[in-house]
Design an enzyme around this catalytic site. Structure first.
Site, mmCIF file in Angstrom:
data_model
loop_
_atom_site.group_PDB
_atom_site.id
_atom_site.type_symbol
_atom_site.label_atom_id
_atom_site.label_comp_id
_atom_site.label_asym_id
_atom_site.label_seq_id
_atom_site.Cartn_x
_atom_site.Cartn_y
_atom_site.Cartn_z
ATOM 1 N N SER A 144 0.890 -1.052 -0.043
ATOM 2 C CA SER A 144 -0.005 0.110 0.100
ATOM 3 C C SER A 144 0.967 1.247 -0.096
ATOM 4 O O SER A 144 1.982 1.299 0.615
ATOM 5 C CB SER A 144 -0.843 -0.059 1.206
ATOM 6 O OG SER A 144 -1.426 1.237 1.367
ATOM 7 N N TYR A 158 -1.671 -0.633 10.442
ATOM 8 C CA TYR A 158 -1.809 -1.292 8.954
ATOM 9 C C TYR A 158 -0.670 -0.902 8.246
ATOM 10 O O TYR A 158 -0.263 -1.560 7.321
ATOM 11 C CB TYR A 158 -3.237 -0.599 8.499
ATOM 12 C CG TYR A 158 -3.260 -0.628 6.803
ATOM 13 C CD1 TYR A 158 -4.128 -1.956 6.103
ATOM 14 C CD2 TYR A 158 -3.088 0.294 6.145
ATOM 15 C CE1 TYR A 158 -4.434 -2.078 5.105
ATOM 16 C CE2 TYR A 158 -3.421 0.198 4.759
ATOM 17 C CZ TYR A 158 -3.842 -1.194 4.321
ATOM 18 O OH TYR A 158 -4.114 -1.119 2.629
HETATM 19 P P1 NAP Z 1 -11.767 -5.059 0.308
HETATM 20 O O1 NAP Z 1 -12.502 -4.444 -0.709
HETATM 21 O O2 NAP Z 1 -12.076 -4.715 1.944
HETATM 22 O O3 NAP Z 1 -12.132 -6.613 0.348
HETATM 23 C C1 NAP Z 1 -11.183 -7.511 1.228
HETATM 24 C C2 NAP Z 1 -11.200 -9.065 0.633
HETATM 25 O O4 NAP Z 1 -10.402 -9.569 1.623
HETATM 26 C C3 NAP Z 1 -12.402 -9.650 0.794
HETATM 27 O O5 NAP Z 1 -12.416 -10.208 -0.465
HETATM 28 C C4 NAP Z 1 -12.476 -10.309 2.046
HETATM 29 O O6 NAP Z 1 -13.270 -11.336 2.126
HETATM 30 C C5 NAP Z 1 -10.974 -10.730 2.314
HETATM 31 N N1 NAP Z 1 -10.514 -10.869 3.586
HETATM 32 C C6 NAP Z 1 -10.638 -10.105 4.585
HETATM 33 N N2 NAP Z 1 -10.084 -10.485 5.499
HETATM 34 C C7 NAP Z 1 -9.709 -11.720 5.393
HETATM 35 C C8 NAP Z 1 -9.201 -13.037 5.873
HETATM 36 N N3 NAP Z 1 -8.960 -12.855 7.281
HETATM 37 N N4 NAP Z 1 -9.023 -14.148 5.412
HETATM 38 C C9 NAP Z 1 -9.219 -14.187 3.924
HETATM 39 N N5 NAP Z 1 -9.869 -13.270 3.244
HETATM 40 C C10 NAP Z 1 -10.021 -11.995 3.999
HETATM 41 O O7 NAP Z 1 -10.312 -4.857 0.039
HETATM 42 P P2 NAP Z 1 -9.334 -4.000 -0.983
HETATM 43 O O8 NAP Z 1 -9.511 -2.769 -0.772
HETATM 44 O O9 NAP Z 1 -9.985 -4.597 -2.314
HETATM 45 O O10 NAP Z 1 -8.040 -4.542 -0.711
HETATM 46 C C11 NAP Z 1 -7.326 -5.332 -1.106
HETATM 47 C C12 NAP Z 1 -5.756 -5.223 -0.956
HETATM 48 O O11 NAP Z 1 -5.527 -4.195 -1.273
HETATM 49 C C13 NAP Z 1 -5.382 -5.312 0.641
HETATM 50 O O12 NAP Z 1 -4.513 -6.047 1.071
HETATM 51 C C14 NAP Z 1 -5.540 -3.803 1.087
HETATM 52 O O13 NAP Z 1 -4.495 -3.590 2.206
HETATM 53 C C15 NAP Z 1 -4.820 -3.244 -0.150
HETATM 54 N N6 NAP Z 1 -5.040 -1.846 -0.556
HETATM 55 C C16 NAP Z 1 -6.178 -1.351 -0.731
HETATM 56 C C17 NAP Z 1 -6.138 -0.052 -0.923
HETATM 57 C C18 NAP Z 1 -7.643 0.437 -1.252
HETATM 58 O O14 NAP Z 1 -7.788 1.915 -1.518
HETATM 59 N N7 NAP Z 1 -8.694 -0.047 -1.360
HETATM 60 C C19 NAP Z 1 -5.091 0.652 -1.027
HETATM 61 C C20 NAP Z 1 -3.848 0.391 -0.669
HETATM 62 C C21 NAP Z 1 -3.786 -1.225 -0.569
HETATM 63 P P3 NAP Z 1 -14.820 -11.408 2.499
HETATM 64 O O15 NAP Z 1 -15.930 -10.847 1.239
HETATM 65 O O16 NAP Z 1 -15.197 -12.739 2.767
HETATM 66 O O17 NAP Z 1 -14.992 -10.362 3.526
#
Ligand code: NAP
Length: 249
Positions: A144, A158
């Site tokens: 991130s 985080y």
């Molecule tokens: P999101 O929309 O919150 O989706 C999270 C996903 O992870 C969902 O599929 C969820 O499954 C799964 N998950 C959560 N806890 C879990 C666990 N304990 N075991 C297995 N699966 C789990 O997240 P996102 O924004 O797409 O983020 C994806 C990645 O990108 C993360 O690593 C995040 O830190 C990184 N990231 C995101 C952003 C951003 O702005 N969005 C920025 C920087 C980095 P369920 O559907 O079953 O809950």
């Protein structure tokens, strides 16, 4: 030609779901991991199967070693020999300062984001490394921009977990470089997904987007496209490296 088989952790929603769909469109058989939202995971898998691809949805909590071992054993049995891993599942908690954090909260974030990703990489290396009789492969970790910016007054825990992902990416890349495995990472910036609501501020991207040189948030597909490039043979000489997908921030 060897079939491409990928595990996308947290593939039910957001960046993981977009990555699973892009991978399927490029011919990968896809394992969509999720923790609780079975409906969302099944919808991604069903969409891929309806379009003529191969996909399974497998529940496994990244905070549980037993679950992670079972996840990869399921892929061996139902899809075949693994060729790629996207360590995408990640969590953050409500926005607070470090002086308000509990050990329980910090440990929840670290075990899911860091220990879970390392254990998934362990399982992938055991299958893909030529040292273990595998045919090589590719790993992409989700870091991130918080690893660089630090997440002050929101979630320094985080941000620290993503700093750990950066070090893990560099170290593992060197460790397995001679064994046919490339390890890289993507650092997304402000991306429109549900993760911001889980931090208590669903509108966070719109609040902060004017601080981004491009003056907008990004999409899950824009991150997924960078992941797909790093996974692909087009990135054959790239390992231990990072793509910031953050609109210039
Ligand atoms: P999101 O929309 O919150 O989706 C999270 C996903 O992870 C969902 O599929 C969820 O499954 C799964 N998950 C959560 N806890 C879990 C666990 N304990 N075991 C297995 N699966 C789990 O997240 P996102 O924004 O797409 O983020 C994806 C990645 O990108 C993360 O690593 C995040 O830190 C990184 N990231 C995101 C952003 C951003 O702005 N969005 C920025 C920087 C980095 P369920 O559907 O079953 O809950």
């Amino acid at each position: 030609m060897t079939e491409k088989i990928i595990v996308v952790t947290g593939g039910s929603r957001g960046i993981g779901a977009a990555t699973a769909q892009l991978a399927a469109a490029r011919g990968y058989a896809v394992c969509i991991n999720y923790v609780s939202n079975r409906g969302a995971a099944d919808a991604v898998a069903d969409g891929i199967v309806k379009a003529g691809g191969r996909a399974i949805a497998v529940a496994a909590d990244m905070a549980s070693e037993t679950d992670i071992v079972r996840l990869f054993a399921t892929v061996d049995k139902e899809l075949g020999p693994l060729t790629a891993l996207v360590n995408n599942a990640g969590i953050l908690e409500h926005q607070i300062r470090v002086d308000e954090m509990t050990a329980e909260r910090i440990n929840r974030v670290l075990i899911t984001n860091v220990t879970g990703s390392l254990l998934c990489a362990r399982e992938a290396v055991r299958r893909m490394s030529t040292r273990h009789g595998g045919k090589g492969g590719s790993i992409v970790n989700l870091s991130s921009m918080a690893a660089k910016l630090g997440g002050p007054s929101e979630y320094v825990d985080y941000a620290a977990s993503k700093g750990a992902i950066d070090a893990f990416t560099i170290g593992l890349a060197k460790e397995v470089a001679e064994e046919g495995i490339r390890v890289n990472a993507v650092r997304p910036g402000l991306i429109y997904t549900d993760i911001h609501a889980s931090g208590g501020e669903a509108g966070r991207v719109d609040r902060l987007k004017n601080a981004v040189p491009m003056k907008r948030g990004g999409t899950a597909e824009e991150v997924g496209n960078a992941i797909m490039w790093l996974l692909s043979d087009e990135a054959s000489y790239a390992t231990g490296t990072f793509i910031d997908v953050s609109g210039g921030r």
